[in-house]
Design a protein around this motif. Sequence first.
Motif: not given
Length: 502
Positions: A1-10, A265-275
């Motif tokens: 939830m927190g991770a999803r809220r961060a981009p909204l906050l930004i 946001y997409r890049l970070v999501r992709r990176e964390s998915e790869i991780a």
Amino acid sequence: MGARRAPLLIFGAVFTAAFVLAALGYLSLRRWEAAAELQLHGQARDTAAMAAEKVEMAVVRAEQDAIAALQTAALAPDFGAAAVETWKARQPLFDAVFVLDRQGRVLYPVGWTRDEAELITALRGEISQGFWDRGGRRHVEAGGHVILAAVIPGSARGPLLVGLRRDDEALHRDILRQTLDGTEGKAALAVLDRAGRPIFSARPLDRAEPVLTVPIGEALPAWRVALYQPAGLSPRDMVRRQAMIFMAALALLLVVIAGGLVATYRLVRRESEIARLKSDFVANVSHDLKTPLALIRMFAETLEMDRLPDERRRREYYRVLTRESERLSRLIENVLDFSRIESGRQRYDIAAGVVEPIVHEVIESFRHPLDQQGFTVDVAIAPDLPDVPLDGDAVKQALANLVDNAMKYSGDRRHLRVAARRDGDGVAVEVADQGIGIPVSERERIFEKFYRIGQSETQGRRGSGVGLALVKHIVEAHGGRVTVDGRPGEGSRFTLHLPGVS
Ligand code: ADP
């Protein structure tokens, strides 16, 4: 939830900042507009007042000169209508002249119209006794005209009263045009008559808006000089234009920021998915290695204890040991190859070769697990296969991965079909199963490293997600490609297209 809220906050923060910036920008533009308007008004007033003064001075000077000339003529002993006529011919600024003596007799003109008679009466009425005595000059309004009245000393007849009526045409030509033409700047000056109509302007007024007017003075009573601002050049228009440019730039900035945020946001999501996929990979590989190792250990221990009843059983145990160690090497081979590919060190040894023995060899190496798990296998190899350039070990590994997957992802219908056929001047090798199949939307992604189809289907089946990535790399190194078709629930078919010698 927190991770999803961060981009909204930004996003929220960026847009709030942009909104505050826009509001501040707008306020300062408004303030600038007010200051500019004030400054323009001050400048306009100065310009118009200067122009009014110039006009008045020019009129007064022309009148003084005319009266001085008439005065000189009046001093001559033979002064009469003819002398006035001569004087008048030299004074284009006046279209009517009246000369009266102290008794009110009209010396000039000799005959007059009704209009002129009215003017003469008005002139007589306006002039008091005191004015005769004091002399001087004043402007008198009569019959819609401004008449300049002056008392001049006459020769024999005593003082004379002179009335001069200005000719509007001449006023335009000789005074207004000469004084007002060539004013600098974008503003236009105009002279308004007593009704407020512009009767003269230095420049066409078309769509210009009046800014302010100032009175000209006694020489042209009730006339005013007006300053016009061309349309679109008022401070309000300028501010409006600036505001539009400002808003457009801000909107562009917002779009760029939003685009940047989305990309990040997409890049970070992709990176964390790869991780995440990588850590899954480590767990999956370890788990994969454990199974054959446990079997090897168990069978080896049994053999060591020499508790087997007969030779047949012993040979079977040895076969299990061989098979499990082959599986172990295949797994390790996959991981090693994958790491070589990742670091760009993988080399293939490609030479013209035949596909048929490779297919047989792979099926043979799976013979035991196939039989044990109850798989039936159809092998169909076309007789006319051409030789194609290939790295035998690599193609074997690719095929083995496909067969391994076909077994792993089969349900109750345990049937495989392995076929090799001619494909142009190359060869196509197919491995088809009747298992769970692959949704169309996943057909691209399964070839990505670490990618495994959604939890439900793949869960419970061991695997590391690098098998198909390896297959793809291998065929592409051969100049070919791998395709997949089939229907979810009915099975899948993978085809390796290996091109011929071109
Ligand atoms: P894995 O080690 O998970 O098998 P692969 O790269 O070999 O990794 O395959 C990637 C994914 O593709 C698998 O996790 C599976 O979901 C899907 N897949 C591969 N082959 C088949 C097949 N024959 N039938 C159904 N799904 C398959």
